[in-house]
Design an enzyme around this catalytic site. Sequence first.
Site, PDB file in Angstrom:
ATOM      1  N   THR A 177       0.877  -1.173   0.000  1.00 44.93           N
ATOM      2  CA  THR A 177       0.000   0.000   0.000  1.00 44.93           C
ATOM      3  C   THR A 177       0.915   1.223   0.000  1.00 44.93           C
ATOM      4  O   THR A 177       2.074   1.132   0.429  1.00 44.93           O
ATOM      5  CB  THR A 177      -0.877   0.064   1.258  1.00 44.93           C
ATOM      6  OG1 THR A 177      -0.007   0.172   2.383  1.00 44.93           O
ATOM      7  CG2 THR A 177      -1.726  -1.169   1.409  1.00 44.93           C
TER       8      THR A 177
ATOM      9  N   GLU B 262      -5.550  -4.135  -0.375  1.00 43.33           N
ATOM     10  CA  GLU B 262      -5.857  -5.256   0.518  1.00 43.33           C
ATOM     11  C   GLU B 262      -7.021  -6.106   0.023  1.00 43.33           C
ATOM     12  O   GLU B 262      -7.248  -7.200   0.522  1.00 43.33           O
ATOM     13  CB  GLU B 262      -6.216  -4.738   1.921  1.00 43.33           C
ATOM     14  CG  GLU B 262      -5.056  -4.149   2.702  1.00 43.33           C
ATOM     15  CD  GLU B 262      -4.845  -2.661   2.440  1.00 43.33           C
ATOM     16  OE1 GLU B 262      -5.239  -2.175   1.359  1.00 43.33           O
ATOM     17  OE2 GLU B 262      -4.280  -1.980   3.316  1.00 43.33           O
TER      18      GLU B 262
ATOM     19  N   LYS C 234     -15.094  16.184  11.857  1.00 43.85           N
ATOM     20  CA  LYS C 234     -15.942  16.012  13.042  1.00 43.85           C
ATOM     21  C   LYS C 234     -16.358  17.379  13.538  1.00 43.85           C
ATOM     22  O   LYS C 234     -15.558  18.126  14.081  1.00 43.85           O
ATOM     23  CB  LYS C 234     -15.187  15.225  14.111  1.00 43.85           C
ATOM     24  CG  LYS C 234     -14.868  13.833  13.590  1.00 43.85           C
ATOM     25  CD  LYS C 234     -14.370  12.884  14.658  1.00 43.85           C
ATOM     26  CE  LYS C 234     -14.321  11.477  14.090  1.00 43.85           C
ATOM     27  NZ  LYS C 234     -13.012  10.908  13.944  1.00 43.85           N
TER      28      LYS C 234
ATOM     29  N   TRP D 151     -20.551  13.957  11.988  1.00 40.71           N
ATOM     30  CA  TRP D 151     -19.557  13.795  10.933  1.00 40.71           C
ATOM     31  C   TRP D 151     -20.004  14.478   9.648  1.00 40.71           C
ATOM     32  O   TRP D 151     -21.160  14.370   9.240  1.00 40.71           O
ATOM     33  CB  TRP D 151     -19.335  12.306  10.634  1.00 40.71           C
ATOM     34  CG  TRP D 151     -18.577  11.583  11.702  1.00 40.71           C
ATOM     35  CD1 TRP D 151     -18.177  12.085  12.908  1.00 40.71           C
ATOM     36  CD2 TRP D 151     -18.134  10.237  11.671  1.00 40.71           C
ATOM     37  NE1 TRP D 151     -17.515  11.145  13.624  1.00 40.71           N
ATOM     38  CE2 TRP D 151     -17.473   9.978  12.888  1.00 40.71           C
ATOM     39  CE3 TRP D 151     -18.220   9.202  10.740  1.00 40.71           C
ATOM     40  CZ2 TRP D 151     -16.900   8.745  13.191  1.00 40.71           C
ATOM     41  CZ3 TRP D 151     -17.658   7.976  11.038  1.00 40.71           C
ATOM     42  CH2 TRP D 151     -17.002   7.748  12.258  1.00 40.71           C
TER      43      TRP D 151
END
Length: 542
Positions: A185, A331, A440, A445
Site C-alpha cells: 500500500t 488489501e 468532526k 460527521w
Amino acid sequence: MRGLMMDSALTITSIMRHADSQHSGREILSVTHDNARHRYTYGDAFRRARQLASALSGLGLDSFDRVATLAWNDHRHFELYYAISCAGYVCHTVNPRLFAEQIVFIVNHAEDRCLFLDPMFVPLIEDIIDRVKGVEHFVVLSDRKHMPETSIPGALCYEELLDSGEADFEWPDLDENAASSLCYTSGTTGNPKGVLYSHRSNVLHSYASALPDTMSLSASDCVLPVVPMFHANAWGLNYSVPMVGAKFVLPGPMAADPATLVELLENEQVSIAAGVPTVWLGLLQHLENEGRTLSSLNRTLVGGAACPLSIMDEFREKHGVDTYHAWGMTETSPLGTVCAPKDGFENLGHDEQQHVRAKQGRPPYGVELKVVNDGGELQPTDGKAFGALKVRGSWIADAYYKLDESDAFDEHGWFDTGDVATIDNDGYMQITDRTKDVIKSGGEWISSIELENVAVAHPDVTEAAVIGVPHEKWTERPVLIVVPAADADLSRDTVLEFMDGKVAKWWMPDDVVFVEEIPHTATGKVSKLRLREQFHDYQLPA
Ligand code: ADP
C-alpha cells in the site's frame, strides 16, 4: 462425506493454460519505449513467459523468492506476471511513483533478489542502488539495441535473458494457496504495508470480476487498463482478460497522455477501459478540445477515488459510454464493489438514478461488507448511518506481510478498510470518507467526499478538496480548496451560492480557498495529508 469431484488447483498457471489453449491467437497490443505499437498474441506471450521462467531459474532463485518489477503496462510486464508467479516465485510489483525512500523500504522489506525495470527508471535505481544491497540482479526491460547507458553493475538486458531460457521449461505444480504476488500500500501514514496474494485469491478475484454485474468481460471485448500493473494488480485485469480471451491493449509509458489514449481507444476499437477519475478528466478534456467523440468504447470502470457524476454524465451524453463506479483497495485485490444497477433502476427518475450512480456499489459473491459504529455495533442499512467499513472474503488480506500485528484485522476475520461508508437497503455501499479525513463538527460527521462532489459539479471548478480545520466551538469545520478552470472568474461567494441547497446548511464550508494545484499521492489521489500540512497555519475567517 466428501464430494466426489476433481480438485483442480486454482492457480494462475491454470488461467495461463486455459488462455493458451482457448485464446492463443488473440492479440495483445502494447506500447513500449522501443516499439510504439508492439503486436503479438497470448500464445506468443505465454511461450516467452515459459522461456523467461527458465531463465529466472537459471539465476539461482529459490521457491517464493521475491522478484520485483518497476514498470508500466506493457507486454513484457505481462510476461513477468506469469513467468514469476507460475514458476513458483513471488511477483512483487513496485510503484515507481513512490518517494525513493519508500521504494528503498519496500524492496528491502520484501527482500527482493531480482528487479526488472523499465529503461526510464534506470536513473531512479542508480540513485538508490547503494541502499538496496539485497538485490542481486537488475534486468532492464529492453532489447539490446535500446539498452540505456547505466552504472548499475552487471545490468542484464531483458530480451537477452529471455533468449537464454529453454522453450520447454516445465511449469511446477503449485498449491493453490501458495503466495503468487506482493503489492505494498502506498503508506500515506507510516511505512508501506505488504499485501501477499495467493494463486487462489487471484483466480477467484478474476472469476468474480468478469461477471456481468462487475466488469462484464467477454471474449468479444477489447480491454485497455490505464490503471497501472503496479497498482493493485491493474485491478486484476492481467488475469481476468486472458481468462475470458479478450483483446488486451497496454498503453505502456503513454498511459498519462490523453492523445495516445484516444488513438489507442479508437484504432484498436477498445470496448472497456479502466482507470482512476483523473485519467478520465484529462481524456474528456482532450476530446472536448479536439471536438472528437469515441466510437467503440462501451464501458469505463472508474475507481481508486470517488468518481464525480459530471464525468459519468459526460461519458454517457457525449460518447455513449456507461461508467461503472468501483471501489477497492490493495488489501482487497482490489475489487470490493461495483455499482451495477439492480432490477428497477430503469424506472427511477433522473435524480434517483444519479443518486444510485454516485454510490460505490454492491459486492459480488465472494465479498461481505458491514458498517459499524465506534462501539463496533452494526449500523442500520438505511443509506444514511455512517460508520467504519469492514470487509471479508476470499480475496481480502488476512494479515500484512511480515507484520505480526495490525489493528486492521479483528478476531472475527473482518478487515477494517479505514473507510467510512453507508450501506442502503438494496446493498449499495457509499464511501463518505476515509476515517482520517472525515470532518468532526459538533459531535457529528461531515463527509469531505460529498462536499467535493458537489463543488466539482460547478463548470468552472477543475478540482476540489475539503479538509477539516480546528474550530474552537465545533472542534472542526470544513474548508473547501479549489483549483479553478483556466480563465474562470470564480469567487468564494459564487462557489458557496452554487453549493447552497445541495448539502445540509451545517455542512457548508466555512471558507473557500483558491490554489493553482492540489497535491496528489503516488497513486494519483488528492493527498489530504499534504494539504493539511500546507494549511497548517491557516486561520478560518472570523
Ligand atoms: P493507497 O492509495 O492507500 O495506496 P489503495 O489504492 O489501496 O491504496 O486505495 C484504497 C482506497 O482508495 C480506499 O480505501 C478508498 O479510500 C479509496 N477508494 C477506492 N475506490 C474508491 C471510490 N470508488 N470512491 C471513493 N474512494 C475510493
